[in-house]
Design a protein around this motif. Structure first.
Motif, mmCIF file in Angstrom:
data_model
loop_
_atom_site.group_PDB
_atom_site.id
_atom_site.type_symbol
_atom_site.label_atom_id
_atom_site.label_comp_id
_atom_site.label_asym_id
_atom_site.label_seq_id
_atom_site.Cartn_x
_atom_site.Cartn_y
_atom_site.Cartn_z
ATOM 1 N N THR A 5 0.827 -1.206 0.000
ATOM 2 C CA THR A 5 0.000 0.000 0.000
ATOM 3 C C THR A 5 0.863 1.258 0.000
ATOM 4 O OG1 THR A 5 -1.781 -1.165 1.153
ATOM 5 C CG2 THR A 5 -1.796 1.239 1.282
ATOM 6 N N VAL A 6 1.959 1.198 0.738
ATOM 7 C CA VAL A 6 2.869 2.341 0.831
ATOM 8 C C VAL A 6 4.218 1.965 0.229
ATOM 9 C CG1 VAL A 6 4.003 3.984 2.367
ATOM 10 C CG2 VAL A 6 1.723 3.138 2.936
ATOM 11 N N ARG A 7 4.652 2.749 -0.723
ATOM 12 C CA ARG A 7 5.962 2.509 -1.335
ATOM 13 C C ARG A 7 6.803 3.779 -1.250
ATOM 14 N NH1 ARG A 7 6.272 -2.236 -4.069
ATOM 15 N NH2 ARG A 7 4.298 -3.260 -4.585
ATOM 16 N N ILE A 8 8.058 3.597 -0.871
ATOM 17 C CA ILE A 8 8.990 4.725 -0.767
ATOM 18 C C ILE A 8 10.037 4.558 -1.851
ATOM 19 C CG2 ILE A 8 10.585 5.950 0.761
ATOM 20 C CD1 ILE A 8 9.110 4.712 3.129
ATOM 21 N N GLU A 9 10.084 5.520 -2.765
ATOM 22 C CA GLU A 9 10.944 5.383 -3.939
ATOM 23 C C GLU A 9 11.938 6.543 -4.032
ATOM 24 O OE1 GLU A 9 8.156 5.427 -7.108
ATOM 25 O OE2 GLU A 9 7.289 3.451 -6.621
ATOM 26 N N PRO A 10 13.239 6.250 -3.998
ATOM 27 C CA PRO A 10 14.229 7.315 -4.216
ATOM 28 C C PRO A 10 14.159 7.799 -5.653
ATOM 29 C CG PRO A 10 15.289 5.162 -4.110
ATOM 30 C CD PRO A 10 13.862 4.938 -3.758
ATOM 31 N N MET A 11 14.342 9.104 -5.850
ATOM 32 C CA MET A 11 14.245 9.695 -7.181
ATOM 33 C C MET A 11 15.628 10.059 -7.714
ATOM 34 S SD MET A 11 10.990 12.209 -6.398
ATOM 35 C CE MET A 11 10.969 12.872 -8.067
ATOM 36 N N GLU A 12 15.751 9.989 -9.019
ATOM 37 C CA GLU A 12 17.020 10.372 -9.632
ATOM 38 C C GLU A 12 17.289 11.849 -9.364
ATOM 39 O OE1 GLU A 12 17.311 9.463 -13.714
ATOM 40 O OE2 GLU A 12 16.810 7.332 -13.483
ATOM 41 N N GLY A 13 18.515 12.140 -9.018
ATOM 42 C CA GLY A 13 18.873 13.524 -8.740
ATOM 43 C C GLY A 13 18.518 13.987 -7.342
ATOM 44 N N GLY A 14 18.090 13.047 -6.475
ATOM 45 C CA GLY A 14 17.744 13.408 -5.106
ATOM 46 C C GLY A 14 16.249 13.495 -4.904
ATOM 47 N N GLY A 15 15.852 13.513 -3.645
ATOM 48 C CA GLY A 15 14.435 13.560 -3.337
ATOM 49 C C GLY A 15 13.852 12.168 -3.180
ATOM 50 N N THR A 16 12.669 12.093 -2.596
ATOM 51 C CA THR A 16 11.999 10.828 -2.326
ATOM 52 C C THR A 16 10.530 10.937 -2.710
ATOM 53 O OG1 THR A 16 13.482 10.403 -0.460
ATOM 54 C CG2 THR A 16 11.454 9.110 -0.556
ATOM 55 N N ARG A 17 10.017 9.901 -3.358
ATOM 56 C CA ARG A 17 8.604 9.859 -3.718
ATOM 57 C C ARG A 17 7.885 8.854 -2.814
ATOM 58 N NH1 ARG A 17 9.084 8.325 -8.634
ATOM 59 N NH2 ARG A 17 8.805 10.344 -9.656
ATOM 60 N N PHE A 18 6.775 9.251 -2.205
ATOM 61 C CA PHE A 18 5.939 8.360 -1.420
ATOM 62 C C PHE A 18 4.701 8.036 -2.252
ATOM 63 C CE2 PHE A 18 8.489 10.614 1.621
ATOM 64 C CZ PHE A 18 8.817 9.653 2.564
ATOM 65 N N VAL A 19 4.486 6.750 -2.511
ATOM 66 C CA VAL A 19 3.340 6.319 -3.309
ATOM 67 C C VAL A 19 2.382 5.549 -2.406
ATOM 68 C CG1 VAL A 19 2.560 5.008 -5.309
ATOM 69 C CG2 VAL A 19 4.795 6.147 -5.358
ATOM 70 N N ILE A 20 1.153 6.035 -2.307
ATOM 71 C CA ILE A 20 0.127 5.400 -1.480
ATOM 72 C C ILE A 20 -1.005 4.952 -2.400
ATOM 73 C CG2 ILE A 20 -1.512 5.697 0.411
ATOM 74 C CD1 ILE A 20 0.359 7.899 1.494
ATOM 75 N N THR A 21 -1.283 3.662 -2.403
ATOM 76 C CA THR A 21 -2.363 3.112 -3.225
ATOM 77 C C THR A 21 -3.515 2.712 -2.316
ATOM 78 O OG1 THR A 21 -0.714 2.255 -4.787
ATOM 79 C CG2 THR A 21 -2.951 1.378 -4.944
ATOM 80 N N THR A 22 -4.697 3.228 -2.574
ATOM 81 C CA THR A 22 -5.832 2.960 -1.694
ATOM 82 C C THR A 22 -7.115 2.870 -2.499
ATOM 83 O OG1 THR A 22 -7.064 3.765 0.236
ATOM 84 C CG2 THR A 22 -6.206 5.431 -1.272
ATOM 85 N N GLU A 23 -8.114 2.180 -1.954
ATOM 86 C CA GLU A 23 -9.419 2.076 -2.603
ATOM 87 C C GLU A 23 -10.300 3.275 -2.280
ATOM 88 O OE1 GLU A 23 -11.086 -1.599 -1.381
ATOM 89 O OE2 GLU A 23 -9.824 -2.805 -2.703
ATOM 90 N N SER A 24 -10.067 3.888 -1.130
ATOM 91 C CA SER A 24 -10.872 5.047 -0.745
ATOM 92 C C SER A 24 -10.124 5.839 0.311
ATOM 93 C CB SER A 24 -12.230 4.597 -0.190
ATOM 94 O OG SER A 24 -12.048 3.822 0.988
ATOM 95 N N TYR A 25 -10.559 7.073 0.538
ATOM 96 C CA TYR A 25 -9.943 7.899 1.572
ATOM 97 C C TYR A 25 -10.927 8.978 1.996
ATOM 98 C CZ TYR A 25 -9.175 11.227 -2.253
ATOM 99 O OH TYR A 25 -9.352 12.078 -3.302
ATOM 100 N N THR A 26 -10.652 9.586 3.142
ATOM 101 C CA THR A 26 -11.449 10.714 3.611
ATOM 102 C C THR A 26 -10.628 11.979 3.448
ATOM 103 O OG1 THR A 26 -10.655 10.401 5.881
ATOM 104 C CG2 THR A 26 -12.701 9.281 5.270
#
Length: 351
Positions: A320-341
């Motif tokens: 559900t939660v993925r932490i991905e390092p980005m080229e050139g620095g920085g970090t991407r947080f990817v959250i996959t969900t069916e619904s949210y408030t």
């Protein structure tokens, strides 16, 4: 097991076989090829021990080269089997392993004339040497009959695939004396000349992914607490197991989903788990859980440089939660969900 494809398994037949006596402190004695018998039993047995590979041949493996010569027709089966047995006997003599018999089987499949399989099996049988001394070839056949009646005495096995005269590096192995699984004893390792192709970390990660995926796919069965707690319960089963196997993974899924009592639900979960075990090449594989892949789940809070706060259960990482390092620095947080408030605060900050 899934070393053989479904098509290969349906058309599999036992083409040739050989048997040599191992141990007794005597010089190696080459034996002639045996006529194939007990086909149905032997094929069933070979299918049962044909687990997904976790080892591969090294570039300098003598066993691999002998099997290549066999499959390419450069040496006849009888001579190739004798060379394999002589090599095995030489390594066996350096160990304290029990006496017994060494089988070499060649298998073909009706659906592909270019592919052959070679199965090497060490069978513990203390009376083997005495039988052959007394009865010669008749004694060899009695050993085959004893083998048919007591497959639990298989101590070591390896199954190799060869296509168009070239040996595929990945091989199916089992070693009853190797601890913990899938470790091979030193002399068997020396005979095969193989190395690990997938380590315990990779296998544990794959098992964890199977548990996570099956639980997510059957979220309608979730007990109170949500998916994070369900995955955490499943991972705890993997973490606590001395060895992870197909049955342990199925147990982890069942426990994660709250241990449903309905037998039809259990069957449904086992089928779904088995399908993913096959896809992740875990059928028949037994291994030690890698602790660093199964940490205790806990709540994690992350605050970004920009002031964004992320809070989640670590059991959801890599899914559900993925932490991905980005080229050139920085970090991407990817959250996959069916619904949210979405609770937007409209209060103005005080002055």
């Amino acid at each position: 097991m899934a070393f053989f494809s479904e098509v290969e398994e349906q058309g599999l037949r036992l083409a040739r076989m050989s048997l040599h006596i191992i141990g007794g402190g005597e010089e190696f004695e080459p034996q002639p090829e045996l006529a194939v018998e007990h086909d149905d039993f032997l094929l069933t047995l070979l299918k049962e021990i044909a687990s997904e590979p976790v080892y591969k041949f090294t570039e300098t493996s003598r066993t691999k080269e002998t099997i290549r010569c066999l499959s390419a027709g450069e040496v006849p089966f009888e001579r190739g089997a004798q060379l394999l047995a002589e090599d095995f006997c030489r390594f066996h003599a350096t160990s304290n392993a029990r006496d017994g018999a060494f089988f070499v089987f060649e298998l073909a499949t009706e659906n592909d004339d270019s592919t052959r399989f070679y199965a090497l099996i060490k069978y513990d049988y203390s009376q083997a040497l005495e039988l052959v001394h007394k009865e010669g070839e008749t004694g060899l056949r009695r050993i085959v009959e004893a083998f048919v009646g007591n497959k639990s005495s298989i101590q070591k096995s390896a199954i190799v695939r060869a296509t168009q005269g070239a040996v595929i590096d990945q091989i199916a192995t089992k070693d009853r004396m190797g601890r913990p699984s899938p470790v091979l004893t030193d002399f068997f390792l020396g005979f095969l000349q193989v190395e690990r192709d997938r380590d315990d970390e990779e296998l544990t990660k794959a098992a964890k992914e199977v548990v996570r995926s099956v639980i997510r796919d059957h979220r309608d069965l979730l007990p109170p607490g949500g998916i994070a707690k369900a995955i955490a319960r499943g991972n705890q089963v993997l973490r606590a197991a001395p060895e992870i196997s197909e049955e342990v993974v199925k147990q982890a899924v069942w426990v994660g989903l709250g241990q449903p009592e309905d037998e039809s639900v259990k069957v449904k979960l086992d089928i779904a788990t088995g399908r993913l075990l096959k896809r992740n090449k875990l059928l028949g594989v037994v291994f030690s859980p890698a602790a660093n892949q199964l940490p205790q789940s806990q709540k994690r809070q992350i605050m970004t440089h920009e002031g964004v706060k992320i809070e989640y259960n670590t059991a959801l990482e890599d899914g559900t939660v993925r932490i991905e390092p980005m080229e050139g620095g920085g970090t991407r947080f990817v959250i996959t969900t069916e619904s949210y408030t979405d609770d937007v605060s409209t209060e103005k900050p005080g002055r």
